[in-house]
Write an enzyme that holds these catalytic residues in place. Structure first.
Site, mmCIF file in Angstrom:
data_model
loop_
_atom_site.group_PDB
_atom_site.id
_atom_site.type_symbol
_atom_site.label_atom_id
_atom_site.label_comp_id
_atom_site.label_asym_id
_atom_site.label_seq_id
_atom_site.Cartn_x
_atom_site.Cartn_y
_atom_site.Cartn_z
ATOM 1 N N SER A 692 0.805 -1.232 0.000
ATOM 2 C CA SER A 692 0.000 0.000 0.000
ATOM 3 C C SER A 692 0.835 1.277 0.000
ATOM 4 O O SER A 692 0.289 2.366 -0.149
ATOM 5 C CB SER A 692 -0.948 0.013 1.208
ATOM 6 O OG SER A 692 -0.227 0.024 2.414
ATOM 7 N N LYS A 735 -6.520 3.884 8.529
ATOM 8 C CA LYS A 735 -5.591 4.824 7.900
ATOM 9 C C LYS A 735 -6.153 6.247 7.915
ATOM 10 O O LYS A 735 -5.418 7.212 8.154
ATOM 11 C CB LYS A 735 -5.304 4.380 6.466
ATOM 12 C CG LYS A 735 -4.501 3.086 6.386
ATOM 13 C CD LYS A 735 -4.305 2.620 4.951
ATOM 14 C CE LYS A 735 -3.475 1.340 4.889
ATOM 15 N NZ LYS A 735 -3.292 0.843 3.523
#
Length: 785
Positions: A692, A735
């Site tokens: 990611s 996140k």
């Protein structure tokens, strides 16, 4: 009562001259009849008080049967309307409490009125006189009753010798009816019916009817016993002989401890409710144990095994409380938020309530989320809501398959696995089982515990789970299994497939504030002895602790800092120091010291070659900085920061993409030939991996190669491909929360992750800007100045 004048009657018994008022003594589970002398035991205060009062007056009392034997001091409504007047011949006070009383029945009495005299009852009574006609019909009934009584005695219901000598001389139907009633030991209601029947002939007919019924039952029982005796096989004969041998040994005083223990185990096997196949194995092992020498090594092994078999809860279970509203209230009391987990539990309870008669298999749930988000504690709340036993096993670091399946009995010190041990310990076959840290299972030469869990956590297989030690199937389908994990990636796919995954996301600052005031602060104030000190926390103080002294998705560090403040206040009060009871942001800084965390993004300026990324760890979301720098060299690429293989490959892909598209970004064609590039991710001691960070590395390289600063207040996450596409990632909510904690206002996400914003509260979505991208070109356009 007087005899009618139209037919000659003969008085059966002379009057007993019973007084009009008698002390009432309640009698449990029996009816006393006239002409009977017997000892009785009394423990109730009311009964003993009435007996003592009768002894002081005239030794006469009314014994009246109770309708309900469970009532200790019954009132008039709990007593029958007829009783027996008795003479109390002797009373002995027992050392363990209560009294033994010898009474003689004198006459039937009818209770005209109850009234209370202090702690006991008295009653106005009427003596019931008995008359009967001397006739052939009466003689015939008496003769028939005596004959049937002798038949009953011949079938195995003997009378005492002194009574047997008198029965042929009895001519009084009243006395014979009472004798038969006492002999038969009828139910209380039937005995009371006989007592209240005043006409002797009618009473004898009723007693004759009861006696006939008893004789029929005894004849049928005798026939069945005779049939069974004929069909006795070898096993039954051995059992009878064994029982006789035990009786002989006991009579001779030769029954040893070993035999006594074997007998006890045999009784436990019969009472355990284990399946027939298991019972056969247990009996076989017990027979083997019975023949062993107690001093042999095998003796203890066999004894332990049988003890495990008989103490397993084969049929014992707790009844579920299926009140859905109550369960919802308990879950909301114990936990704030966690709506999906609560909703799934309430759905399970609702379905179980609808299928109460059919039964259903327990679900296998997997709670996945960062530490401190309530995964383990909600398991306890579920157990409290359902009123089931709660069992917790930590799987973290478990490497031996035998921990799950147990050891075979051939090994020295063999034991069942943890699953069977805990089921036995809790004593029910339907507890709530929490298997903590399923993602931290290990494996080595001793086996793979994760593979051993496949049978345990499969609703289609665990109805016959076989532990290596027990070596017999045990039904685990009624157990509700809940597993917890910080991340799903380490969990084997086969095991993951057997579980229903429920995500536990990190908490927002607003949620932490509410949880702190509803749960954490009251708990820590109570645990630190400050309930009477009126300690209060301000909202600003909680926000300051959450922002400047903790950086986590869960609540553990927040709770620790609150506990630390409470301890320091408690110490100040204990030392009689002047200390504020109102916790403000200023007091927080005084008590906890300088802030531990800073807004890394909001407080820094934009720089060339430094991009802000978002990472998802097993502790929740976090921000990372990808730094890129150049130096003289020839096409070298150095990667540092304790990066895993996947993250290194993402850096290589980002580098290849930027080199292949250099003209589009006005990058010098000879950049790679004249420069080495070094990519570093700070916090080098912490291992990092995953795809990611791909677009973050691409942005850092683009910033470095074009000399354009990357926007520090724009955080990004997404996987990059060589063709420049941006692929979706996981952990969006964690996140985003990490970005918000760090002061980031703009977040770049892959287009396919747009649906994941549903998990993020509306007030966060409204205050932050989200950019959804499909290509790296879009990312660079938004991230570079």
């Amino acid at each position: 009562m007087t005899a009618p004048n139209d037919s000659p009657k003969m008085e059966s018994t002379p009057p007993a001259n019973i007084p009009d008022d008698l002390h009432v003594v309640p009698v449990k589970e029996m009816v006393i009849f006239p002409g009977v002398m017997l000892p009785l035991f009394f423990t109730g205060e009311q009964a003993i008080a009435a007996i003592n009062a009768a002894m002081r007056d005239n030794h006469l009392a009314a014994l009246v049967a109770q309708k309900d034997a469970n009532i200790e001091n019954p009132g008039p409504d709990a007593l029958y309307g007829f009783g027996t007047a008795v003479r109390i011949d002797q009373i002995v006070t027992l050392p363990e409490g209560g009294a033994k009383v010898l009474v003689e029945g004198l006459a039937r009495i009818k209770i005209l009125e109850f009234f209370r005299d202090g702690t006991y009852l008295k009653a106005k009574v009427e003596e019931m006189r008995e008359f009967y006609e001397k006739s052939l019909a009466v003689d015939a009934v008496i003769h028939g009753a005596l004959s049937l009584l002798k038949v009953a005695m011949a079938l195995g219901r003997p009378l005492p010798e002194d009574v047997m000598r008198l029965i042929d001389k009895i001519e009084n139907p009243a006395r014979l009816a009472d004798l038969i009633t006492v002999y038969l030991g009828l139910k209380i209601e039937e005995q009371e019916d006989i007592l209240e029947t005043i006409d002797p002939l009618e009473r004898l007919k009723k007693a004759f009817s009861y006696l006939s019924r008893e004789v029929q039952v005894m004849q049928v029982r005798g026939k069945i016993q005779a049939d069974v005796a004929k069909e006795l096989g070898k096993t039954q004969k051995e059992y009878l002989l064994r029982q006789q041998m035990k009786a002989i040994q006991k009579e001779l005083g030769e029954e040893d401890a070993h035999q006594a223990m074997v007998n006890e185990l045999r009784e436990k096997i019969e009472a355990s409710g284990m399946p027939q196949t298991v019972e056969e194995i247990a009996v076989k092992e017990l027979d083997r144990l019975e023949k062993m020498n107690p001093a042999s090594a095998e003796y203890t092994v066999a004894l332990t095994y049988i003890n495990y078999l008989v103490t397993m809860p084969w049929t014992k279970k707790t009844e579920d409380n299926l009140d859905i509203d109550r369960a919802e209230q308990i879950l909301n009391e114990d936990h704030f938020g966690l709506e999906k987990a609560k909703e799934r539990i309430l759905e399970y309870l609702s379905v179980r309530k609808m299928k109460a008669e059919e039964g259903m298999k327990g679900p296998i749930l997997c709670f996945v989320g960062p530490p401190g988000t309530g995964k383990t504690s909600i398991g306890k709340s579920i157990a409290r809501a359902m009123e089931r036993k709660f069992v917790r096993i930590s799987l973290g670091g478990m490497r031996d398959e035998a921990e799950i399946r147990g050891h075979r009995r051939t090994y020295v010190g063999a034991l069942p696995g943890r699953i069977i041990q805990e089921v036995r310990r809790c004593g029910t076959n339907n507890p709530i089982f929490m298997l903590d840290e399923v993602d931290k299972l290990g494996m080595d030469f001793r086996g793979d515990p994760a593979s051993a869990l496949l049978e345990v956590l499969d609703p289609e297989q665990n109805f016959s789970f076989t532990d290596h030690y027990l070596d017999v199937p045990f039904d685990l389908s009624k157990v509700m299994f809940i597993t917890t994990a910080n991340m799903l990636d380490p969990v084997p796919p086969a095991l993951k497939d057997r579980m229903e995954v429920i995500a536990f996301h990190g908490y927002t600052e607003e949620e932490k504030e509410k949880i702190a005031f509803q749960y954490l602060i009251p708990k820590e104030i109570a645990e630190n002895g400050l309930k009477e000190q009126r300690v209060e926390f301000s909202v600003e103080a909680i926000y300051k602790i959450a922002r400047e002294y903790t950086r986590e998705a869960g609540l553990r560090n927040l709770e620790r800092e609150i506990a630390s403040i409470c301890r320091k206040i408690a110490r100040g009060i204990a030392q009689n120091k002047e200390i504020a009871r109102k916790v403000t942001p200023e007091l927080v800084e005084d008590l906890l010291g300088p802030r531990k965390f800073f807004m890394d993004v909001a407080e820094e300026a934009d720089k060339v070659g430094v991009a802000t990324g978002l990472a998802w760890t097993d502790a929740g979301g976090d921000i990372i900085f990808v730094e890129a720098t150049k130096m003289k060299g020839e096409r070298g690429l150095t990667l540092t920061g304790s990066l895993g293989d996947i993250m290194k490959e993402s850096a290589q892909a980002a580098m290849s993409y930027m080199r292949s598209h250099a003209p589009e970004y006005n990058i010098a064609e000879d950049f790679s030939e004249k420069h080495d590039v070094h990519i570093h991710v700070p916090a080098g001691a912490i291992p990092k991996d995953g795809p990611s960070a791909g677009i973050t590395m691409a942005v850092a390289l683009a910033s470095l190669m074009t000399d354009r600063p990357a926007r520090r207040d724009v955080a990004m996450t997404g996987e990059i491909t060589l063709s420049g596409r941006v692929l979706p990632i996981g952990g969006v909510k964690e996140k985003v929360l990490a970005a918000r904690r760090a002061g980031v206002k703009t977040v770049i996400l892959p287009k396919k992750n747009e649906v994941n914003l549903e998990d993020i509260p509306d007030y966060i979505r409204n205050e932050m800007r989200f950019i959804f991208v499909e290509t790296i070109d879009q990312v660079i356009k938004e991230a570079l100045r």
